[in-house]
Write an enzyme that holds these catalytic residues in place. Sequence first.
Site, mmCIF file in Angstrom:
data_model
loop_
_atom_site.group_PDB
_atom_site.id
_atom_site.type_symbol
_atom_site.label_atom_id
_atom_site.label_comp_id
_atom_site.label_asym_id
_atom_site.label_seq_id
_atom_site.Cartn_x
_atom_site.Cartn_y
_atom_site.Cartn_z
ATOM 1 C CB SER A 1 -0.957 -0.053 1.194
ATOM 2 O OG SER A 1 -1.996 0.889 1.052
ATOM 3 C CG ASP B 1 -7.259 -3.380 -2.038
ATOM 4 O OD1 ASP B 1 -7.855 -2.492 -1.396
ATOM 5 O OD2 ASP B 1 -6.024 -3.514 -2.053
ATOM 6 C CG HIS C 1 -5.506 -2.758 1.250
ATOM 7 N ND1 HIS C 1 -4.983 -2.460 0.007
ATOM 8 C CD2 HIS C 1 -4.874 -1.910 2.107
ATOM 9 C CE1 HIS C 1 -4.090 -1.483 0.111
ATOM 10 N NE2 HIS C 1 -4.006 -1.137 1.376
#
Lengths: 282, 282
Positions: free
Chosen positions: A151, A227, A260
């Site tokens: 991320s 995600d 995620h």
Amino acid sequence: MSQSHLKLVSRVRCFDGEQRRYEHLSEALNCTMQFSVFLPAQALRDEPVASVLWLSGLTCTDENFSSKSGAQRTAAQLGLALIIPDTSPRGDDVADDDAYDFGKGAGFYVNATQQPWAKHYQMYDYICKELIDLVCRSLPLNGQMSISGHSMGGHGALVMALRETDRFASVSAFAPIAHPSECPWGNKAFTGYLGDNREHWHAYDAVELIRSGQNCPPLLVDQGSDDNFLAEQLNFSTLREVADEFKLVAELRMQQGYDHSYYFIASFIEDHLKFHKSYLKG
Amino acid sequence: MSQSHLKLVSRVRCFDGEQRRYEHLSEALNCTMQFSVFLPAQALRDEPVASVLWLSGLTCTDENFSSKSGAQRTAAQLGLALIIPDTSPRGDDVADDDAYDFGKGAGFYVNATQQPWAKHYQMYDYICKELIDLVCRSLPLNGQMSISGHSMGGHGALVMALRETDRFASVSAFAPIAHPSECPWGNKAFTGYLGDNREHWHAYDAVELIRSGQNCPPLLVDQGSDDNFLAEQLNFSTLREVADEFKLVAELRMQQGYDHSYYFIASFIEDHLKFHKSYLKG
């Protein structure tokens, strides 16, 4: 504590190696920092090993990846060290913000130019200039290094690999913020740390760096199709387009059904470490 | 919510299977409980699979093992489900204690007889009578089950395997509280939950159950030599003695340099799941 001094905070046996936590006074960040390291058995016998630098995402410290990724198992098998920094400067005198996506835990791996952030938020130099040098001098590492992250940390890994030519043998990312100039997280962070002039943002934007012709080491990216941040924040399809256009040595994989979280990272970290190992000597 | 109703709280893709969290109203505990489950890909295709029931240690919920053990990787490879209960009753009206080793997070897998604990702290029946039945009825499990756990949960796993004859194909433990009648943690918990009569403690003491001649399924135990609790709380050497004396089918391993943490569990969970798989059908 001198600036080159590493203080061992903890050490725990793990997969026949050691998971360690260190503290040191950072010159770049003007504060005391902690980071984590996994050393495989070979390194404990003082045989220098290659390493993978892992950059974590928003709200993380060095402990999330250490405790949740399961990466030590594969690192032990492959004889790789893992270097796991924190995600921002820390301490009571470090400027902060109430939001989870700005201030502490959200350094975005940039060198801030705006006040009150510039005094401490120099995460790019901290990692690329100070920490890598420190661990290579202080730990049984052979200097061969690859970089990965998740991320915000995937953004950091891509940017560092694109800018620090020849430093990293390979780069990988899980659900990276690939084009921060064009997403809400990146817009907010770059405006705050770097100011309104979007020209200054491009040095920290992987898509823009690829477009500017920067060389990229071999690249692996995994992105979960479920995600929650995919559509608004991550710009995976733009990254894919520029990787194609500029003919990067790159594999960008859409992983069906994954989100995620660290369960996604745990599911594919073995692939990433084996990918890096194939480019690392020693 | 009826007592047999499972409410799905979350589901996340993990190693081609799913990590799920469920909520239900427990009749045994008189409160709403959550537990976690890992289902491998086979189970998602509605092919019933064998399972391993994992009991966690002091202060844990169902989330510690779920996020830190890395067990899903091996469970996915072997086609095993993981069933991961909480460690005590929960909720605002459940009696508690300020200490970490008594009350919430520290149910010790017993049926409490003393006040104010007896109303909710019925963890033995909750797991052996209610939860196993519930998951076997509600999830794609084939009924074949083994049991494992850590510390307080290692104690729980040993006791349940010794008492619930033929329920579990095999049993394993990491650093179990093997002889709780004779250590400070067990003494405090058993006095509080079961009262002063030590005769009543023996039904929840693995060493005493072995001494009483209870059958034990095949057993694997790992104990770290650098575990801070080894000397005072765990009675590993007594467990080894009675396992020898009563000729259990057992392997008890002292793992040099390992401590009491999840880094220890992560390092050896693959061995434990492969051990269980060798005794589980389907």
